[in-house]
Design an enzyme around this catalytic site. Sequence first.
Site, PDB file in Angstrom:
ATOM      1  CG  ASP A   1      -1.919   1.270   1.143  1.00 12.34           C
ATOM      2  OD1 ASP A   1      -1.936   2.184   0.156  1.00 12.34           O
ATOM      3  OD2 ASP A   1      -2.450   1.168   2.293  1.00 12.34           O
TER       4      ASP A   1
ATOM      5  CG  ASP B   1      -3.153   3.536  -2.935  1.00 12.61           C
ATOM      6  OD1 ASP B   1      -4.052   3.015  -3.005  1.00 12.61           O
ATOM      7  OD2 ASP B   1      -2.870   4.352  -1.861  1.00 12.61           O
ATOM      8  CD  GLU B   2      -5.469  -0.186  -0.182  1.00 16.39           C
ATOM      9  OE1 GLU B   2      -5.605   0.572   0.637  1.00 16.39           O
ATOM     10  OE2 GLU B   2      -6.453  -1.424  -0.361  1.00 16.39           O
TER      11      GLU B   2
HETATM   12 MG   LIG Z   1      -2.280   4.095   0.127  1.00 18.62          MG
END
Ligand SMILES: [Mg+2]
Length: 392
Positions: free
Chosen positions: A19, A113-114
């Site tokens: 993340d 973003d993960e």
């Molecule tokens: Mg993040």
Amino acid sequence: MTCDDASMMRWSRQILFGDVDAMFASAAVLADPSLAGKPVAVGGSSPRGIIAAASYAARAFGVHSAMPTGEATRLCPQLILIPPDRPLYRRLHEQMQAVTDQLFPLTEWSSIDEFYADTTQLQTRYPDPRSLGQLAKDALYDATGLRCTIAVATGKTVAKIAADSHKPDGLVVVPPGTEEAFLAQRPLRALPGIGPKTAARLEPLGLKTIGELLDQRWDQPLRHIFGARLHWVRELARGIDHEPVVADRESKSLSHETTFEQDRHDRPFLEQTLRGFLRDLARDLRQEGLAAGSCTVKLKNARFAITTKQHRFSHPLNYDPDMWPTVQQALRELIRPSTEYRLAGLALSSLTPAPPGLFDQKRTKAIQAMDALITKHGSSVIGLGGVSQDDE
Ligand SMILES: [Mg+2]
């Protein structure tokens, strides 16, 4: 057996979760290095703007995502407000995908973003999960300049909770057999399926931690609150979680999905959710000069079973009102009666350059004007993929 021994033995299943730390705010610093260490927030400007992401320096003032910009500037008068830069986020995302494609046999990017990677098969080459995590952290940083937090565990839920509690720039390994002990002290709300509303019913009873969900003293009230879900909630609280990593990405697609605070079964709500995703994704297509040949609707039910339905458009499209009937049809075919859903997603794939003359000129101009308005006034921030999850 020491912790190190446990982490070095072969795991029957190994999931690595990554993340990016405050991705949108960190991206702003990449674009302008003079912002490093300063209170930076990405979002729409006052009076109606919303904060999409805040740097850690801004968070020290209490600024966080989903907060009205007016409130954020009141808490932190020196806050540096940056408008969202979607092409930059997309470029960084693609660079990170290239890294994970190279490192891992199977990766699922659950938002911009993960990601989750199934690293079970990599143990022969990387017997130490911490070394593998460090390798991934370094590779992602080298490719993008973004720092991320990485967690390795036997399942997705524990990996995600572990990463959330080790931000920023963290690296954590939860070895097999230690999941229940790791989760025991974590706050209730860290567990998927326990949103603010459920927490508000549990906290007056005196329950605060995930471990307390397993205490038999609470059987009666917990059964009342969770009903048939209690068994499943307790399995998660023990760290038992078999949800697979699903490589749901075609080579070229745009997608967005969200997990609801409460499981939902009403069709109008699901339709409204997907309609919003479609509006944002179609705008992305137009801004990139692309059109989509097909759409895939994804639903995950309360028991984590995933179903998908794919439909082709009669020809490639990028104007959402024209695309919606096909998406709606796919959703209607997918929904099962009296089923509760915890997640809905939409992907647009078979992307091609938008053919010239896809619209008549007048209509194209009107759409461009609308896109410019949405971008300028920041309402795009609210619908931006993965925004509400970006803040950690
Ligand atoms: Mg993040």
